[in-house]
Design an enzyme around this catalytic site. Structure first.
Site, short mmCIF file in Angstrom:
data_model
loop_
_atom_site.label_atom_id
_atom_site.label_comp_id
_atom_site.label_asym_id
_atom_site.label_seq_id
_atom_site.Cartn_x
_atom_site.Cartn_y
_atom_site.Cartn_z
CB VAL A 1 5.91 60.63 21.46
CG1 VAL A 1 5.29 60.11 20.17
CG2 VAL A 1 7.11 59.79 21.84
CG ASP B 1 12.41 66.53 13.72
OD1 ASP B 1 12.02 66.84 14.85
OD2 ASP B 1 11.77 65.77 12.96
CG ASP C 1 -4.42 74.69 17.35
OD1 ASP C 1 -3.24 74.59 17.73
OD2 ASP C 1 -5.02 73.79 16.71
CB SER D 1 33.51 33.85 35.99
OG SER D 1 33.81 32.57 35.46
#
Length: 631
Positions: free
Chosen positions: A31, A108, A166, A539
């Site tokens: 993320v 994407d 950066d 069951s």
């Protein structure tokens, strides 16, 4: 060969290929690693956006953006309002663009773990995976999960996009540290190439242009790499495969078989076969909306006209007569599980492969993958987003090729039979062949003959409900009354069978599924013998009760829901089990720490807190008499 050598070889091959075809790639990773920003910036810097798109993007950036006064390129793909408000991608967004060298289709995909299924969808058609890593966070579990899924889905090339450089001071050391950590695990997966690229998607560094901020990096930009990479598919060179989507019969003079060619080439005059039956025929015409063709290849939608009429239906596969696909009802497959309810071996699902749908179950779960190390681990179930290797058993044979050979012929999904949701995605690795000396033997005396001699309609009376509801008590009275009436019966009881047939089973969900599977098969044998058989089992799961119902002919399965409230069952507690469950002595006890899925539409519903066991048994007898008169 190192990953750098493999990458150089791949780029050289691409350069030699000349004209580029369409390249499909996806962006994935954890993320907020910058996937949408990367694609948005790529389109913007490539001058591939119209003026009105740029104006809209600038307006949306001021309203929803996270980059101050600058353009938020992620918004170009985050089209859903929920995504824009949260700043995340929760769907697969596809974009088409082209440069002077090649055409691209980019997907994407979301980074959140709960949307792993969306990432797998995008990877299923991609040639390249661009896996983003935030330079501050490094390689995360979701990075590795997406890497493994990319390999599992047949992607051969990976770009490790170390983004937001950066924010790491454009550090060469940090870049190489992340690359080393990633390659230590990913290199063993067998990708054809892995190329690491340092970048800052927000500013376009190393996307379409080199940057002065990272002069230490001498490799290609992302766009240069994608433009030059050779991903020429060998699908056209594979044997011919065409799943039939539609039998085209507009009038009595035309019969054609329409579908998409998923592999190979077909020519007029070729001999082909119906894969499942082996029935041969020759291609007389190849019909398209634009006229007849002499030949057609993978990726084209066509209608085949054959030289003679043969039995072909939707879901059949037309294939090369010389190189046939496998036909089997069992195979080994890698499975990505996508549902909150875990995968249980033995549970019945619907398997959809191509245009064919059939009941199927996981007959064995071999191992699951530790997503942090890619090591194999033993397991008895798969949780959501886990990946494992399993054996699949289908109710009937299906046609396939191993996924690594032909994607479209080896991919399938599993569907929950009640919710109709897709719960798993699988890739077939190889077929499993049964012993060739085992065949069904036809018997002269059949079920109808045995029932006729007994003068009764064979059936299964399936009593389900919580422990203490009164299932066994009511079933016992029903069998006694049927026997007194001269009918032939047998009783299968939950506790009794666990002293013999099922003595090796515990009470985990996996064991409960196997318990009912075995009982279902035994009950079917008793019905084949012409008997009325009572089955008293908690069951707890609807899937297994439905599985038993489908083993029998229509009308032979009668579900009796002993719908006694749990408060009454706990007060009765005839075996002291609720007391032990409350004190922690018993684990996985139905109604306490293990769920009970009540029948939605049982044939008979009784509540032994309102009526006596005798009265409840009379209701069951009355139902059988009414059904007999109606029959």
């Amino acid at each position: 060969m190192t990953h750098q050598e493999r990458t150089s070889r791949a780029v050289e091959n691409g350069s030699a290929a000349g004209t580029r075809g369409v390249l499909r790639f996806l962006t994935c990773g954890s993320v907020d690693d910058g996937k949408s920003t990367l694609i948005g910036r790529l389109l913007y810097d490539s001058k591939l956006l119209f003026e009105d798109q740029v104006n809209t993007l600038e307006r949306d950036s001021r309203k929803h953006g996270t980059t101050g006064e600058e353009i938020d390129f992620a918004l170009l793909l985050d089209g859903l309002e929920a995504e824009r408000e949260q700043g995340i991608t929760i769907d697969v967004a596809y974009r088409f663009f082209a440069t002077s060298k090649r055409k691209f289709v980019v997907a994407d995909t979301p980074g959140h773990e709960q949307y792993t299924r969306n990432m797998a969808t995008g990877a299923s058609t991609a040639d390249v995976a661009v896996i983003l890593v935030d330079s501050r966070k490094g390689v995360l579990t979701q990075t590795l999960r997406h890497t493994y899924i990319a390999r599992m889905m047949g992607i051969r090339h990976v770009v490790l996009a170390v983004n937001k450089m950066d924010l790491a001071g454009h550090s060469s050391g940090r870049f190489h540290e992340i690359v080393a950590a990633y390659l230590k695990i990913a290199e063993g997966l067998g990708f054809d190439s892995i190329i690491p690229i340092p970048m800052s998607a927000r500013y376009g560094d190393n996307l379409t242009r080199k940057t002065e901020s990272m002069t230490w990096y001498t490799g290609p930009t992302l766009l240069e790499y994608l433009e030059e990479l050779d991903v020429s598919s060998s699908v056209s060179a594979e044997a011919f495969r065409m799943p039939v989507q539609w039998v085209n019969r507009p009038d009595l003079n035309f019969r054609g078989y329409s579908g998409l060619i998923v592999a190979g080439t077909v020519r007029v005059g070729d001999e082909i076969i119906v894969a499942a039956s082996g029935t041969p025929a020759r291609v007389e015409r190849i019909v398209t909306a634009d006229g007849d063709l002499d030949q057609a290849e993978a990726g084209e939608s066509i209608t085949l006209v054959l030289d003679r009429e043969i039995d072909v239906s939707r879901g059949d596969v037309l294939a090369s007569a010389e190189d046939r696909p496998e036909v089997s009802d069992q195979f080994a497959a890698e499975m990505l599980w996508m549902n909150e309810d875990h995968l249980l071996p033995g549970r019945s699902y619907l398997l959809k492969i191509g245009a064919t749908t059939t009941p199927a179950s996981v007959s064995a779960l071999k191992h699951k993958i530790d997503i942090n190390t890619f090591e194999k681990q033993p397991c008895t179930k798969l949780e959501i987003n886990e990946i494992g290797l399993c054996n699949i058993a289908c109710a009937r044979s299906v046609v396939f090729d191993p996924y690594h050979q032909i994607r479209d012929m080896g991919a399938f999904i599993l569907i929950d039979r009640f919710s109709n949701q897709t719960v798993g995605a699988g890739m077939i690795r190889f077929g499993l062949r049964r012993a060739s000396n085992i065949h069904r033997h036809a018997m002269d005396v059949d079920k109808e003959a045995r029932a006729r001699i007994k003068g009764q309609t064979p059936s299964v009376l399936w009593f389900t409900g919580l422990s203490g509801a009164g299932k066994s008590t009511v079933a016992n009275i029903v069998e006694r009354k049927l026997t007194e009436a001269g009918l032939h019966t047998y009783s299968l009881d939950g506790d009794n069978v666990r002293h013999g047939l099922n003595r090796d089973l515990g009470f985990t969900d996996v064991d409960r599924v196997e318990n009912i599977r075995r009982i279902g098969e035994v009950a079917k044998l008793f019905v084949d013998a012409g008997l009325i058989v009572t089955c008293s089992f908690i069951s707890p799961f609807r899937s297994e009760r439905q599985m038993v119902r489908e083993l029998l002919d229509e009308g032979e399965f009668v579900e009796v829901f002993v719908d006694t409230p749990i408060e009454v069952c706990m007060e009765r507690d005839p075996k002291g089990l609720y007391k032990k469950a409350r004190s922690g002595e018993i684990k996985n006890f139905t109604g306490m720490d293990s769920p009970y899925e009540a029948p939605q539409e049982p044939e008979i519903r009784v509540d032994t807190s309102r009526v006596s066991a005798e009265e409840a048994a009379d209701e069951v007898i009355a139902y059988l008499l009414e059904r007999h008169r109606a029959g």
